[in-house]
Each structure stands twice: as C-alpha cells, then as structure tokens.
Design an enzyme around this catalytic site. Structure first.
Site, short mmCIF file in Angstrom:
data_model
loop_
_atom_site.label_atom_id
_atom_site.label_comp_id
_atom_site.label_asym_id
_atom_site.label_seq_id
_atom_site.Cartn_x
_atom_site.Cartn_y
_atom_site.Cartn_z
CG MET A 83 -31.77 -53.28 -2.76
SD MET A 83 -32.32 -54.88 -3.35
CE MET A 83 -31.97 -55.87 -1.91
CG HIS A 698 -11.18 -22.85 -20.79
ND1 HIS A 698 -9.80 -22.81 -20.82
CD2 HIS A 698 -11.55 -22.08 -19.74
CE1 HIS A 698 -9.37 -22.05 -19.82
NE2 HIS A 698 -10.40 -21.60 -19.15
C1 LIG Z 1 -14.57 -22.00 -12.82
C2 LIG Z 1 -14.39 -21.35 -14.15
C3 LIG Z 1 -13.25 -20.60 -14.39
C4 LIG Z 1 -13.05 -19.99 -15.62
N1 LIG Z 1 -11.96 -19.18 -15.82
C5 LIG Z 1 -11.86 -18.49 -16.97
C6 LIG Z 1 -10.86 -17.51 -17.15
O1 LIG Z 1 -10.08 -17.22 -16.24
N2 LIG Z 1 -10.80 -16.87 -18.35
C7 LIG Z 1 -11.67 -17.14 -19.38
O2 LIG Z 1 -11.55 -16.55 -20.45
N3 LIG Z 1 -12.64 -18.04 -19.23
C8 LIG Z 1 -12.77 -18.69 -18.05
N4 LIG Z 1 -13.82 -19.55 -17.87
C9 LIG Z 1 -14.75 -19.77 -19.01
C10 LIG Z 1 -15.74 -18.63 -19.24
O3 LIG Z 1 -16.26 -18.15 -18.02
C11 LIG Z 1 -16.85 -19.13 -20.14
O4 LIG Z 1 -16.27 -19.52 -21.37
C12 LIG Z 1 -17.93 -18.09 -20.43
O5 LIG Z 1 -18.51 -17.61 -19.25
C13 LIG Z 1 -18.99 -18.65 -21.34
O6 LIG Z 1 -19.95 -17.66 -21.60
P1 LIG Z 1 -21.39 -18.01 -22.16
O7 LIG Z 1 -22.07 -16.70 -22.44
O8 LIG Z 1 -21.26 -18.97 -23.24
O9 LIG Z 1 -22.15 -18.78 -21.01
P2 LIG Z 1 -22.21 -18.62 -19.43
O10 LIG Z 1 -21.17 -17.70 -18.93
O11 LIG Z 1 -22.27 -19.99 -18.88
O12 LIG Z 1 -23.62 -17.91 -19.19
C14 LIG Z 1 -24.83 -18.56 -19.39
C15 LIG Z 1 -25.90 -17.83 -18.57
O13 LIG Z 1 -27.16 -18.35 -18.92
C16 LIG Z 1 -27.91 -18.62 -17.76
N5 LIG Z 1 -28.81 -19.73 -18.10
C17 LIG Z 1 -28.42 -21.00 -18.40
N6 LIG Z 1 -29.51 -21.75 -18.70
C18 LIG Z 1 -30.58 -20.92 -18.61
C19 LIG Z 1 -31.98 -21.12 -18.79
N7 LIG Z 1 -32.46 -22.32 -19.16
N8 LIG Z 1 -32.82 -20.08 -18.59
C20 LIG Z 1 -32.33 -18.88 -18.22
N9 LIG Z 1 -31.01 -18.63 -18.03
C21 LIG Z 1 -30.14 -19.65 -18.23
C22 LIG Z 1 -26.87 -18.98 -16.71
O14 LIG Z 1 -27.36 -18.79 -15.41
C23 LIG Z 1 -25.74 -18.03 -17.07
O15 LIG Z 1 -25.88 -16.78 -16.44
C24 LIG Z 1 -14.03 -20.16 -16.65
C25 LIG Z 1 -15.18 -20.90 -16.41
C26 LIG Z 1 -15.38 -21.48 -15.16
C27 LIG Z 1 -16.64 -22.26 -14.93
C1 LIG Z 2 -5.74 -23.13 -14.99
O1 LIG Z 2 -5.65 -21.86 -14.38
C2 LIG Z 2 -6.57 -20.88 -14.86
C3 LIG Z 2 -6.40 -19.67 -14.01
O2 LIG Z 2 -6.37 -19.97 -12.65
C4 LIG Z 2 -8.02 -21.37 -14.81
O3 LIG Z 2 -8.87 -20.48 -15.52
C5 LIG Z 2 -8.13 -22.74 -15.42
O4 LIG Z 2 -9.44 -23.20 -15.24
C6 LIG Z 2 -7.12 -23.66 -14.72
N1 LIG Z 2 -7.28 -25.02 -15.13
C7 LIG Z 2 -7.28 -25.97 -14.21
C8 LIG Z 2 -7.51 -27.33 -14.71
O5 LIG Z 2 -7.11 -25.76 -13.02
#
Ligand SMILES: Cc1cc2nc3c(=O)[nH]c(=O)nc-3n(C[C@H](O)[C@H](O)[C@H](O)COP(=O)(O)OP(=O)(O)OC[C@H]3O[C@@H](n4cnc5c(N)ncnc54)[C@H](O)[C@@H]3O)c2cc1C
Ligand SMILES: *[C@@H]1O[C@H](CO)[C@@H](O)[C@H](O)[C@H]1NC(C)=O
Ligand SMILES: *[C@@H]1O[C@H](CO)[C@@H](O)[C@H](O)[C@H]1NC(C)=O
Ligand SMILES: *[C@@H]1O[C@H](CO)[C@@H](O)[C@H](O)[C@H]1NC(C)=O
Ligand SMILES: *[C@@H]1O[C@H](CO)[C@@H](O)[C@H](O)[C@H]1NC(C)=O
Ligand SMILES: *[C@@H]1O[C@H](CO)[C@@H](O)[C@H](O)[C@H]1NC(C)=O
Ligand SMILES: *[C@@H]1O[C@H](CO)[C@@H](O)[C@H](O)[C@H]1NC(C)=O
Ligand SMILES: *[C@@H]1O[C@H](CO)[C@@H](O)[C@H](O)[C@H]1NC(C)=O
Ligand SMILES: *[C@@H]1O[C@H](CO)[C@@H](O)[C@H](O)[C@H]1NC(C)=O
Ligand SMILES: *[C@@H]1O[C@H](CO)[C@@H](O)[C@H](O)[C@H]1NC(C)=O
Length: 764
Positions: A83, A698
């Site tokens: 609300m 992560h």
């Molecule tokens: C902004 C950001 C920065 C990062 N930077 C780093 C880095 O620099 N180095 C590093 O090592 N790690 C980094 N990470 C972490 C890393 O990307 C993840 O740990 C990794 O991608 C996880 O992989 P996963 O296979 O578990 O899942 P995800 O990569 O999340 O993949 C899951 C997939 O499943 C799909 N999906 C989800 N639900 C469904 C559903 N119900 N039906 C169909 N499809 C679905 C999604 O669309 C996605 O494509 C970062 C993550 C983010 C978000």
């Molecule tokens: C720290 O930096 C790395 C590389 O840019 C990135 O993957 C990570 O998410 C950063 N963490 C934060 C809190 O910005």
C-alpha cells in the site's frame, strides 16, 4: 482507515503468496494478459506490456484490466505490491461508466490523488447487469515517487484491494471511501507479460501485427527459439544448463557415443555461437560483447543487461556459456588442496591431476592474451609487484605452479583463446556440436525433473510444442544431469520436490509450480541450498602517477580510444585483447582454529565512478563461513542467509591480510591509498563494509558432495541422494571454495564427475 493493512502489507518479501500469475486470454477483447482471478471474489486482474527495449530504457506503460462482478463496489490495484509508496489504481462503476483515479500514500490512511500517470479507458470496458470491466492504458506507470518501479523484465508482486461498500461519491474520481473489505497479493511474472501486438491492442484489435516490429540493430535475442527442432524423442542423457559444468558434461558424454541433449534457457553469446550483441565500434564484425575481453567491465554498466538471469538476485549469466560468457575469465589450474578431504571432498576425489590434465589439454591458460604476445596496460602490475616483493613475494607464472599459493604473485591468467573469450564454449562445445548424437536446445527453461519416486523419467520444459506437454523423456536407463549453476540447480530440485521442507512448501504455495510437484510421499529431504560459500572480498583503491587508469573503463563501450579499438578489430591485439585484471597474488594464513586460509589479491587499473589508478580487491578462501540459498514465493533464487564473514576467524584473517598488503606502502614512492583514506582504519572500513558488497560471484556448495544425505546432496558419483538417475555437475557440488577464482577448478571437477558418471553401472 486502512489500518489492517499495516501488519499485513509489510512482510511482503519472503511471505508466501496464495497465487501467482499465469497467461490468459480475455474472451471479450482477445487480449492475452498475465494475471490472476481471485477465487474468493471472482475479480480478474491482468496486465500486458509492450516488448522490452532492445537498447535504452523500456517503455513506461502497460494495458491493464480489472474484471469484476457487481458485488465489487470498488477495486484497487497496487503496482508495487504494497500500500505505501506505490501507485494505487482504484476504479468503480457509475452510471454505465468506469470512474477511476491514480492515488498514493505514505501512511496507512486514505490514499490521495497522485499526479503523473496518464490513464485512458479502452473501448472493451463495460458496465452491465452482470458486472463491470475496466480495460485501460496506463502511461508513465512503471516507476513512481519514492523509487518504486515495476520489474518489467522479471518477477514481482502486485496487491489488490476489494470492497463491497460503495465509495462516498461515485461520480467523483477523487471520492473518499472506507477501508477495503479484503485484499491480497499475487506473484506476477512480468517477464512473460509482453506482446508485440501491443499497438494493435491499443486500437482494440487483438489480431496479427499490422507492421512487423523493426529488427533489433543491436542483435539482442528476440527470444525466438533458434535451436534444432527436437521432438519429444528420448535421450540417453539430458543435461540442463550450458555453463562450464554442463558443456563439459555434454561433450564428454557425446564423445562416449551417448545420445545427449543439452538444454539452455538463454540464447547465443559469442559470435561463433550466433551472438551479435556488441559495442557500436565493433558492429558488423563477429566480435561481440562476449568475445572482446576488454569489454568485461562493461558487463556492469550496460543500459540493457539482458544477459543476467532476471530471477536470481545476484549476478548470474543466463546465456550460452553461463558465467563463463560474462565473467572476468580469471583462470587457475586447481591446487591439490582444492580437492583435499579437508576441503570436503571424498577421499576418492583427491587425485584430481588426470582430470586437470584433460582440462589443460582442451583449454590451456594464457597470461598474455593479446595475439602479439605482448602485455598491455601493465603499470599497475609493476607497482603492485614492487610493493609485494618487499613483503617476500616471488614473481612466478602462476599456472606453472598451481600449488604455490603463499607469497606468490604473477600476471593474471585467463582462458582467452585467439585474443577472444574462449572458455568451454570455444573448446568443449566446439567438439560436441559437430557430433550427430549431440543436440542443443536454447531459449528453453527446465522447471523440474519428472519422476516416479526415485526414478527420473524426463524433464519438464516451458516449451509445450515439445510433445504437447513440454516433457522431454529419457531412454531406458537414461539419466538427467543438472548443470544450472549454484542457484539454478537448487531451484530445479525444489520444484522437483527435493530439498528442505520449507523450500518445498514455497513451491506448494505457488499455484503454477505446485501442479508439477510429485505426490508428498515422494518428496526427498536433502540439505539443498545449505552450506554455500562465496569469497568475501573487499576493494582497496590506490593512486600512483605512473598508472594509466583507462578512464576507469567508462568509455570502452561507446567511445573507446580509437587506436586501441582499431587494432583490436584488425588483429585482436592490444588493450582490448585482455580484461581488467593484471596481477594476482596469494598469501597463506594459519590460525588458532587449525585451518589454513588464503588471501587472494586481484590488481586492476581503473575502477568504476572514481578516478583512480590502481584498485585491487582482496578476497579470502579456506574460509569456514557458510550461508544458505533459497527461493521466494515468485521462485526467485537468492541467498537467504548471507555467507560472508559468519565466522569471526574469517574476518580476523581478512583484516590481517589487508593490513599486510599495505604495511610497506610508504616504500613505493608516489603510491597512496585513497579508499579507505587516511581518515579511516582498515578495521573501520571492513566493519562498515556492506556485507552484500563482499559478493565475489563465486558461489559453491549449495548441492555439495559428501558421504551421506544429512550433510550432502550428491554422493561421490555426483548422484543426488535418494534418486537412481539424477546427477549434478556444476559449481553447486563443490564443497568449499578453491584457493583461486573457481571456474578452472570447477571444470576439472566437471571432468572428474562426468568420468565417474560414465563409469557408473546401470546407465544407458
Ligand atoms: C560477474 C561474475 C564474474 C566472475 N568472474 C570470475 C572469474 O574471473 N574467474 C572465475 O573463475 N570465476 C568467475 N566467476 C564465477 C564463474 O563464472 C562461475 O563459478 C561458473 O560460471 C559456474 O559455472 P556453473 O556451470 O556452475 O554455472 P553457470 O555458469 O551459472 O551456468 C549455468 C547455466 O545454466 C543455465 N540455466 C540455469 N537454469 C536453467 C534452467 N532452469 N533451464 C535451463 N537452463 C538453465 C544458465 O542460463 C547458464 O547458462 C564470475 C561469476 C560472475 C557472475
Ligand atoms: C575481484 O576481481 C575479480 C576480477 O576482476 C572478480 O572476478 C571478482 O568478482 C572481484 N570481486 C569483487 C567483489 O569485485
Ligand atoms: C511521470 O510521473 C511522475 C510521477 O510518478 C511525474 O513526476 C512526471 O512528471 C511524469 N512524467 C510525465 C512526462 O508526465
Ligand atoms: C455483460 O458483459 C459480459 C461480457 O460481454 C457478458 O458475458 C455478460 O453476459 C453481460 N451481462 C449482461 C447481463 O448483459
Ligand atoms: C561471422 O561468422 C560467420 C559464421 O562463423 C561467417 O559466416 C561470417 O562470414 C563471419 N562474418 C564476419 C564479418 O567475419
Ligand atoms: C596488429 O595491428 C597493429 C595496428 O595496425 C600493428 O601495429 C601490429 O603490428 C599488428 N600485430 C600483428 C601481430 O599483426
Ligand atoms: C512407478 O514405479 C513403480 C515401481 O517403482 C511402478 O510400479 C509404477 O507403475 C510406476 N508408475 C508409473 C506411473 O510409471
Ligand atoms: C521459455 O523460457 C525461456 C527463458 O526464460 C524463454 O526465452 C522462452 O521464450 C520460453 N519459451 C516459451 C515457449 O515460453
Ligand atoms: C576523471 O577523469 C576523466 C578523464 O580522465 C575526467 O574527464 C574527469 O573530469 C575526472 N573526474 C574527476 C571526478 O576527477
Ligand atoms: C554423515 O556424514 C557426516 C560427515 O562425514 C558424519 O559426521 C555423520 O555422522 C554422517 N551421518 C550418518 C547418518 O552417517
């Protein structure tokens, strides 16, 4: 007046809604709305929006309707689900017409006139002997005073109010009236409430578009399925989610000759996969936002970031490649300790080396991603290594020494390939997709697995064109592998009746999802979502005159330095061939609780919104703090217990590590720390740090591996306890955080998991 609302309207988030919206067609005007019919008063509430913008801001209007029986003397709708401080629409019939007004209140009192929205009654409205219907266009209605807005591309909550007592002066739109006699809430799926027939609807015509919508110049996916047409034919393996876990699993299973379907909810990412979304300066090339490493920082500054999952409250990529299509691509071969029993792995997992070797063979790392082998924009690495070498750090090639994570520093390593984002998409997916026994389906959302007790028989998708009901079945002996990520896989389990009872109850309260749950006696109680962790990370910001801060990456999308953009397009060299991180370092800390914790530093030039030269974030692993992941009534996945610094020892070590890094700052001439500045200690800075700001993206552990179902969700073969043929291969099974950014370690774990699944008897 309206006092009863006080208690009832406050606890909206996290409460359980009786209803959630679905799509319906109004038989009178033929418009397709998203909405509900309240079963008690038989009032229907529906909304439909124009298509989302492919760039820039979204349209600020919608068409709504309230269809009510004569008993409804007035009806209200809150566009923000509560609300207070929301646009409130009220309407009632009078002398054959609908009288209406927009109102607002900051107190639990009669809402007053609210100026801002332009509301027009549309022609299919009526008042007759049965009841009344108000169909209206509401312009300038998607955001309002006080900061509220409608989440037009995701899920939200609406509230209705109802009264069987007429207003005081029915001909006056600003009439006073008594408190509503009833009210309620419903979960609203705004993401499914858009139509490209919107202009027709405004003209009273529900038919086909008179003109085709102009094709998007940016190439943003238009959500038309582009995958091969897959009938409801059965598969040996159905892999849900095309992130790093799912892609590796699908590649190895198809390599072994299994008939594999990989399902992804999002669409293409890199140019190689059909993606076309890119910066203006790269238009017309195959170099998309997801290809160009130097556009990493632009992920967080995009006006239409369609690639994030809209139903997860932290960053997660919902497109081909998952997190590896949008992340910083920092890529570390795992350390032995990452797979140790003290990290929570079963003994049988500790020899990771053969699997890490398989990963390295498919996807080698590079710490000089530019195609000419040179490093660019490296001044911050030079300054940081001056600082750290005096603390006893050694400069090493980090991935040549994966176990050396104490007083170690080196150039940042990535899984870029050929000067472009590489990752699993440019390696494992390439081999999978040429195999005849591999199928890929995108823009397809899996809500749950279909099961008979412990036997999984298929997956439920949102595409009812498949087999008429959206269910994709398994072959005899077939298996489902969930790879939907740390938030996505738990949500699928909850919707499949697997998890803690409080989360399954949330699903039971969601009218749409509840229909797909198995019978109660088949629910499987597992600690899904428990025991998650994420690195707590803290940013420190420094300046130094030698460092080029690259305008804090603010211009890389729309007005890059011309020479840098040109050379990248020409031969994938220069600044744009790399992401922002330049140097990484680690130091190990022991503590009285007997655990080893590691602090990791990531050094990058430039930081958002302030003019700086050298920020870095320090994060720590080996931590013991744990949180919990769950869903709310609209089924949004989110941390429901924050994991950062729950254990005071984690905080002590983080503080120590931060203090150590700056201990000799005066020995590097010209180096000044500006955040925190000289007015604040590190202790104060960390004490005041917004905990959620410590998110490193992560997330691990929500379906962790372990020896039994009271402490773990999957067994040592990555099989979900209590099931015969359901497996998980993604970050959620990792029991605790690896020493470095996780996706390298995760991909080694995926290699190991899929090899166990293939070796496990009873499969297809
Ligand atoms: C902004 C950001 C920065 C990062 N930077 C780093 C880095 O620099 N180095 C590093 O090592 N790690 C980094 N990470 C972490 C890393 O990307 C993840 O740990 C990794 O991608 C996880 O992989 P996963 O296979 O578990 O899942 P995800 O990569 O999340 O993949 C899951 C997939 O499943 C799909 N999906 C989800 N639900 C469904 C559903 N119900 N039906 C169909 N499809 C679905 C999604 O669309 C996605 O494509 C970062 C993550 C983010 C978000
Ligand atoms: C720290 O930096 C790395 C590389 O840019 C990135 O993957 C990570 O998410 C950063 N963490 C934060 C809190 O910005
Ligand atoms: C839109 O509504 C807001 C109040 O919500 C008002 O301040 C603003 O002037 C309106 N804009 C237009 C163009 O009417
Ligand atoms: C009122 O209009 C609705 C929709 O057109 C119709 O179904 C209903 O029969 C009408 N009632 C009367 C009494 O005309
Ligand atoms: C982009 O890639 C497609 C398919 O790989 C190819 O046919 C096309 O020629 C490429 N375009 C450019 C401009 O390189
Ligand atoms: C790439 O292009 C740049 C700019 O034209 C040029 O200076 C450089 O030598 C080229 N490098 C390679 C490896 O072709
Ligand atoms: C479910 O499995 C049981 C045996 O476990 C079997 O008897 C029953 O027929 C199955 N039900 C369906 C609908 O397949
Ligand atoms: C299924 O969901 C995906 C992801 O939200 C969406 O892109 C797609 O259009 C949906 N498909 C159908 C048939 O509704
Ligand atoms: C930051 O730097 C940019 C370009 O170097 C400059 O245009 C801008 O004025 C600076 N902003 C501040 C707050 O100093
Ligand atoms: C489950 O495993 C945990 C940790 O290994 C152990 O403490 C507990 O006793 C086990 N429970 C059962 C029922 O085996």
């Amino acid at each position: 007046m309206l006092r009863r609302s006080l208690l009832a309207l406050l606890p909206i988030i996290g409460s359980v809604f009786a209803q959630s919206s679905s799509s319906y067609t109004d038989p009178g005007n033929g418009f397709v709305f998203q909405g509900i019919t309240d079963p008690v008063h038989s009032v229907t509430y529906g909304l439909v929006f124009p298509p989302l913008a492919t760039s820039g801001s979204n349209p600020n209007e919608f068409i709504g309707e309230i269809v009510a029986p004569n008993d409804a003397k007035w009806v209200g709708l809150s566009l923000g689900g509560a609300m207070l401080q929301n646009i409130l629409l009220v309407a009632w019939p009078n002398a054959g017409n609908i009288v209406f007004s927009s109102r607002y209140t900051s107190t639990y009192d009669l809402p007053k006139q609210y100026v801002g929205p332009t509301i027009t009654t549309l022609q299919s409205s009526y008042v007759n002997g049965t009841g009344w219907k108000w169909v209206f266009r509401c312009q300038n209605c998607t955001s309002w005073a006080g900061g509220g807005s409608i989440p037009v591309s995701s899920q939200g909550v609406l509230a209705w109010a109802y009264s069987n007592v007429a207003v005081d002066n029915p001909s006056d739109p600003q009439s006073t009236f008594n408190e509503h006699t009833d009210f309620g809430f419903f979960g609203m799926d705004f993401s499914s409430a858009h139509t490209n027939l919107y202009q027709n609807y405004l003209g009273g015509n529900a038919g086909t578009p008179t003109s085709q919508p102009t094709s998007p110049t940016s190439g943003t996916p238009t959500s038309a399925p582009t995958g091969p047409t897959v009938s409801a034919t059965p598969y040996d393996y159905i892999v849900v989610g095309a992130g790093p876990g799912g892609i590796i699993a699908a590649d190895r299973l198809s390599e072994a000759g299994k008939k594999v379907l990989l399902i992804e909810r999002g669409g293409p990412s890199t140019g190689e996969t059909g993606g076309t979304y890119t910066a203006p300066w790269a238009a017309g090339t195959n170099l998309t936002k997801f290809d160009i490493p130097g556009l990493f920082e632009s992920m967080f500054a995009d006006s239409n970031p369609w690639y994030w999952c809209k139903d997860i409250t932290v960053f997660a990529g919902c497109l081909l490649g998952g997190g590896t299509s949008i992340n910083g691509a920092l890529y570390w071969y795992p350390a032995q300790s990452d797979f140790s029993t003290s990290a929570g792995f079963p003994q049988s997992w500790t020899n990771h080396q053969p699997f890490t070797d398989k990963l390295k063979a498919r996807l080698p790392s590079t710490d000089h991603p530019s195609m000419d082998g040179q490093r660019y924009l490296e001044q911050s690495a030079v300054i940081a290594s001056q600082l750290l070498s005096q603390q006893g750090y050694s400069q090493i090639t980090i991935n040549d020494n994966p176990n050396w994570k104490d007083h170690a520093m080196g150039y940042s390593a990535f899984d870029f390939v050929d000067g472009k984002r590489g990752g699993p998409v440019a390696s494992y997916l390439r081999t999978a997709k040429v195999r005849k026994n591999f199928a890929y389906m995108d823009y397809t959302l899996v809500s749950n697995v279909v099961r008979n007790g412990s036997q999984i028989t298929g997956v439920q998708t949102n595409n009812t064109a498949i087999g008429g009901n959206g269910i994709i079945p398994l072959n005899p002996g077939g298996r489902v592998i969930l790879s939907a990520g740390s938030f996505g896989s738990p949500r699928i389990l909850f919707q499949s009746g697997i998890g803690p009872s409080d989360m399954i109850q949330v699903v039971q309260s969601n009218a749409d999802a509840a229909k797909r749950l198995p019978p109660k006696e088949q629910f499987i109680n597992l600690p899904v979502g428990m025991q998650v962790s994420d690195n707590p990370s803290v940013n420190l910001v420094f300046t130094h005159p030698s460092i080029d801060a690259y305008e804090n990456w603010a211009n890389v999308w729309s007005s890059p330095r011309p020479a840098d953009a040109a050379r990248y397009l020409k031969n994938q060299t220069g600044v744009f061939a790399g992401a922002s991180p330049k140097l990484n370092f680690w130091r190990a800390y022991s503590s009285p609780d007997g655990r080893v914790r590691w602090a990791q530093g990531t050094v990058r030039p430039g930081a958002a919104s302030i003019n700086t030269t050298l920020p870095y974030n320090a994060s720590s692993t080996g931590i013991t703090s744990r949180g919990r992941i769950g869903i709310d009534a609209a089924l949004r996945a989110q941390p429901i217990v924050q994991p950062w610094l729950q254990d005071p020892v984690d905080k002590t070590i983080l503080l120590q590590a931060l203090n150590d890094v700056i201990s000799n700052i005066n020995s590097v001439p010209g180096l000044t720390m500006i955040t925190p500045d000289s007015q604040m200690t590190i202790q104060q800075y960390v004490d005041e740090y917004d905990l959620a700001g410590m998110n490193s993206n992560h997330w691990v552990g929500s379906n962790k591996i372990g020896s039994n179902s009271s402490v773990a969700v999957v067994d040592e073969n990555a099989k979900v306890f209590g099931t015969n043929n359901l497996f998980i291969v993604d970050a959620s099974i990792i029991p605790s955080l690896p020493v470095g950014n996780p996706h390298g370690m995760l991909m080694s774990a995926a290699e190991q998991a899929v090899s166990r699944i293939l070796a496990l008897s009873g499969g297809p």
